[in-house]
Design an enzyme around this catalytic site. Structure first.
Site, PDB file in Angstrom:
ATOM      1  N   ALA A 108      37.884  46.514 119.323  1.00 42.38           N
ATOM      2  CA  ALA A 108      37.039  47.087 118.272  1.00 42.38           C
ATOM      3  C   ALA A 108      36.823  48.565 118.589  1.00 42.38           C
ATOM      4  CB  ALA A 108      35.730  46.323 118.193  1.00 42.38           C
ATOM      5  N   SER A 109      35.944  49.202 117.820  1.00 40.36           N
ATOM      6  CA  SER A 109      35.817  50.648 117.989  1.00 40.36           C
ATOM      7  C   SER A 109      35.201  51.031 119.326  1.00 40.36           C
ATOM      8  CB  SER A 109      34.996  51.226 116.846  1.00 40.36           C
ATOM      9  OG  SER A 109      33.780  50.536 116.756  1.00 40.36           O
ATOM     10  N   ASP A 140      23.790  40.069 113.901  1.00 37.97           N
ATOM     11  CA  ASP A 140      25.148  40.345 113.449  1.00 37.97           C
ATOM     12  C   ASP A 140      25.938  39.035 113.390  1.00 37.97           C
ATOM     13  OD1 ASP A 140      27.243  41.924 112.650  1.00 37.97           O
ATOM     14  OD2 ASP A 140      27.822  42.570 114.665  1.00 37.97           O
TER      15      ASP A 140
HETATM   16  N1  LIG Z   1      32.498  34.796 125.369  1.00 31.75           N
HETATM   17  C1  LIG Z   1      33.581  34.853 124.606  1.00 31.75           C
HETATM   18  N2  LIG Z   1      34.433  33.816 124.541  1.00 31.75           N
HETATM   19  C2  LIG Z   1      35.550  33.863 123.782  1.00 31.75           C
HETATM   20  N3  LIG Z   1      35.887  34.924 123.028  1.00 31.75           N
HETATM   21  C3  LIG Z   1      35.074  35.994 123.038  1.00 31.75           C
HETATM   22  C4  LIG Z   1      33.887  36.015 123.819  1.00 31.75           C
HETATM   23  N4  LIG Z   1      33.281  37.204 123.633  1.00 31.75           N
HETATM   24  C5  LIG Z   1      34.056  37.892 122.769  1.00 31.75           C
HETATM   25  N5  LIG Z   1      35.131  37.168 122.400  1.00 31.75           N
HETATM   26  C6  LIG Z   1      36.198  37.569 121.459  1.00 31.75           C
HETATM   27  O1  LIG Z   1      36.254  38.969 121.366  1.00 31.75           O
HETATM   28  C7  LIG Z   1      35.916  39.390 120.032  1.00 31.75           C
HETATM   29  C8  LIG Z   1      35.119  40.685 120.099  1.00 31.75           C
HETATM   30  O2  LIG Z   1      33.976  40.467 120.903  1.00 31.75           O
HETATM   31  P1  LIG Z   1      32.565  41.118 120.527  1.00 31.75           P
HETATM   32  O3  LIG Z   1      32.211  40.692 119.143  1.00 31.75           O
HETATM   33  O4  LIG Z   1      31.612  40.802 121.609  1.00 31.75           O
HETATM   34  O5  LIG Z   1      32.950  42.650 120.591  1.00 31.75           O
HETATM   35  P2  LIG Z   1      32.514  43.839 119.633  1.00 31.75           P
HETATM   36  O6  LIG Z   1      33.175  45.040 120.182  1.00 31.75           O
HETATM   37  O7  LIG Z   1      31.047  43.873 119.502  1.00 31.75           O
HETATM   38  O8  LIG Z   1      33.208  43.411 118.269  1.00 31.75           O
HETATM   39  P3  LIG Z   1      32.616  43.422 116.776  1.00 31.75           P
HETATM   40  O9  LIG Z   1      32.025  44.785 116.589  1.00 31.75           O
HETATM   41  O10 LIG Z   1      33.861  43.181 115.930  1.00 31.75           O
HETATM   42  O11 LIG Z   1      31.614  42.306 116.636  1.00 31.75           O
HETATM   43  C9  LIG Z   1      35.167  38.211 119.436  1.00 31.75           C
HETATM   44  O12 LIG Z   1      35.273  38.195 118.036  1.00 31.75           O
HETATM   45  C10 LIG Z   1      35.888  37.031 120.087  1.00 31.75           C
HETATM   46  O13 LIG Z   1      37.103  36.796 119.426  1.00 31.75           O
END
Ligand SMILES: Nc1ncnc2c1ncn2[C@@H]1O[C@H](COP(=O)(O)OP(=O)(O)OP(=O)(O)O)[C@@H](O)[C@H]1O
Length: 535
Positions: free
Chosen positions: A199-200, A357
């Site tokens: 992601a970003s 979220d």
């Molecule tokens: N504990 C976990 N177990 C399995 N997959 C995970 C886990 N944490 C994150 N992921 C995977 O990684 C992706 C991105 O994680 P996360 O949502 O925490 O990051 P982000 O950078 O905040 O992304 P976004 O802004 O899209 O929500 C999740 O959609 C999931 O597919």
């Protein structure tokens, strides 16, 4: 009918149709044009302008001091970002010029979406995406703040995707090594070089812990992201300060205050200690309420987590919108949804933070049938008083009691004006009755439970969401015309309810989310606080 849609548990959605319904334009003969003062104050007289200028000039030394101080804090990274900004600007200008030249070859003239140049919603959104993390997040903020920004922008910024090119694995390894302060293979058996997600702000890799052999994920903050955020947010702050200086009326909308709020919450997102603390808080809530067999959040491995990397238990499951997979995992998708709703509603007051979220990527049905809550980067906090008013608001939608609805909105919206509750209630009633004739078939088709026809359902969802969202905007605008301003939590909560509304339509189209006895939206009062501990 839309009102019956509410009885079916449907709520308005934050997605804005380009053509707002009649009620969006006028209520009670009043124009309900929605503009920030920034967009709308061109008709001031010269006198007013010069008196404003006099007031502003007195503030000049403070402004200059602020700009100098902020620039010093930003340092040389500001110059680098300026160059990147110019590149992005030139790129999107090129796209705009190409589109203009295409449309000048047609007889129809310049389409409205091109007329504002790079300030038009489409090109501004593209510019934001090119500018990267900070602006993508700002775009998402605009998309979720219909009370602050014009509807065309709110709608366009719904498309601000949080996807970004992956950082090479070598760079990720360097960050992990530096953060751990020891060799990677002393902690992890292996780390998968192909990211699960990029992601970003962060990138997520699957991994296995040394010793215990547990499956984990490592969420890694992208390199240089904090510098970029600080430089960008300082720039946005300076722009807000200058705008406020040029137009002191803007200070009434507290533009600078909003920018400060955004800065704070974005900087929170790049501190994984805070995310870890939020997860721990939520897990304690689940344990103390006896909910661990129904729902979970990933366990955090503190010995390999820092401000920039977060090592968590790996969960296995499917998003709550994947109806086919859900049906193969559990016999009653409806029960899973009810569990998710109860856990989330319960956390609003029984846990100090609530997950703010809950899009489908962050809310899973796990293989063992539990609901998995992921990604606690964005959380909200709600006071019991605001939630009590919110409960009345939600109930009044279902029961069509407009005076209660008006009183609840007044309770939530900050104002020191006296408001005519009856007149406000009449306006609300007009809004709701003006949409009575909206596509009856859509709601009927959805509520008949055509769960064998996934395509028809999703088509219905899109149309229906737009209508519901427009309705919600109408309610917000009507409230604003009475001087009400809602706290950030109101928008955050509504956004989550809209996600749940989407899941309800998919998984349990006949479920009445607001009135079903199995769903407890009425508060589990916070008898004990499960606040986020400082790490
Ligand atoms: N504990 C976990 N177990 C399995 N997959 C995970 C886990 N944490 C994150 N992921 C995977 O990684 C992706 C991105 O994680 P996360 O949502 O925490 O990051 P982000 O950078 O905040 O992304 P976004 O802004 O899209 O929500 C999740 O959609 C999931 O597919």
């Amino acid at each position: 009918m839309a009102v019956s849609a509410f009885r079916n548990g449907c709520l308005p959605i934050f997605h804005i149709p380009p053509q707002l319904p009649r009620s969006a334009r006028k209520v009670d003969g009043r124009s309900k044009g929605f503009r920030l003062p920034l967009f709308a104050r061109y008709s001031q007289t010269q006198d007013v302008f010069s008196s404003r200028l006099r007031i502003s000039v007195e503030n000049l030394p403070k402004l200059v001091e602020d700009i100098v101080q902020t620039s010093i804090n930003t340092g040389p990274k500001g110059a680098l970002r300026l160059v990147q900004g110019i590149q992005a600007f030139v790129g999107v200008s090129g796209e705009w010029l190409a589109d203009v030249s295409k449309s000048t070859n047609t007889s129809a003239g310049l389409p409205p979406q091109l007329q504002l140049g790079l300030l038009s919603p489409l090109y501004l959104r593209r510019l934001f995406e090119r500018l990267g993390a900070t602006y993508i997040k700002l775009g998402q903020f605009i998309a979720s703040a219909p009370t602050l920004f014009p509807p065309e922008y709110v709608e366009e910024f719904q498309n601000c995707f949080d996807k970004a090119p992956a950082v090479p694995f070598q760079d990720i390894q360097t960050i992990i090594r530096e953060e751990l302060g020891r060799p990677i293979n002393s902690v992890y058996e292996y780390i998968d070089p192909t990211p699960i997600a990029s992601a970003s702000i962060a990138q997520v890799h699957g991994a296995r812990l040394k010793g215990s052999q547990e499956d984990v994920v490592v969420k890694v903050l992208k390199p240089g992201i904090e510098d970029i955020l600080v430089a960008d947010l300082n720039f946005v702050y300076i722009v807000a300060r200058i705008l406020e200086f040029l137009n002191p009326e803007l200070s009434r909308t507290s533009l600078v205050g909003i920018v400060k709020d955004i800065r704070e919450s974005m900087l929170d997102e790049v501190d994984f200690y805070k995310e870890a603390a939020n997860i721990e808080s939520f897990k304690r809530y689940l344990e103390d309420m006896g909910l661990t067999r129904q729902a979970t959040a990933p366990r955090v491995y503190q010995h390999c987590s820092t401000k920039r990397i977060l090592t968590m238990e790996r969960l296995y499951g499917v998003p709550l919108t994947d109806l086919d997979s859900i049906s193969s995992l559990v016999s009653s998708p409806e029960n899973s949804l009810i569990t998710a709703l109860n856990v989330w509603f319960g956390s609003l007051l029984a846990c100090e933070i609530f997950h703010a979220d809950v899009h489908a990527g962050n809310l899973w049905l796990l293989r063992d049938g539990r609901i998995g809550f992921l990604d606690f980067g964005i959380v909200g906090r709600i006071s019991p008083r605001t939630w009590a008013a919110m409960e009345v608001f939600l109930t009044s939608i279902a029961t069509e009691e407009y005076e209660s609805m008006a009183s609840a909105l007044i309770e939530m919206g900050a104002t020191n004006k006296d408001i005519d509750v009856k007149a406000f209630a009449r306006d609300l009633e007009k809004i709701f009755s003006s949409i009575q004739e909206l596509d009856t078939e859509i709601v009927v088709a959805t509520s008949r439970g055509t769960n064998t026809n996934a395509t028809a359902i999703s088509a219905n969802l899109v149309v229906d969401e737009r209508q519901m969202n427009a309705l919600f905007l109408d309610v917000v605008r009507a409230s604003e015309s009475y001087g009400l301003r809602f706290p950030r939590e109101f928008a955050l909560l509504m956004k989550q309810l809209l996600y749940f509304d989407r899941y309800t339509r998919l998984l349990a189209p006949n479920l009445n989310m607001l009135q079903d006895q199995r769903i407890s939206i009425v508060s589990n009062r916070r008898s004990k606080s499960y606040g986020a501990n400082k790490y």
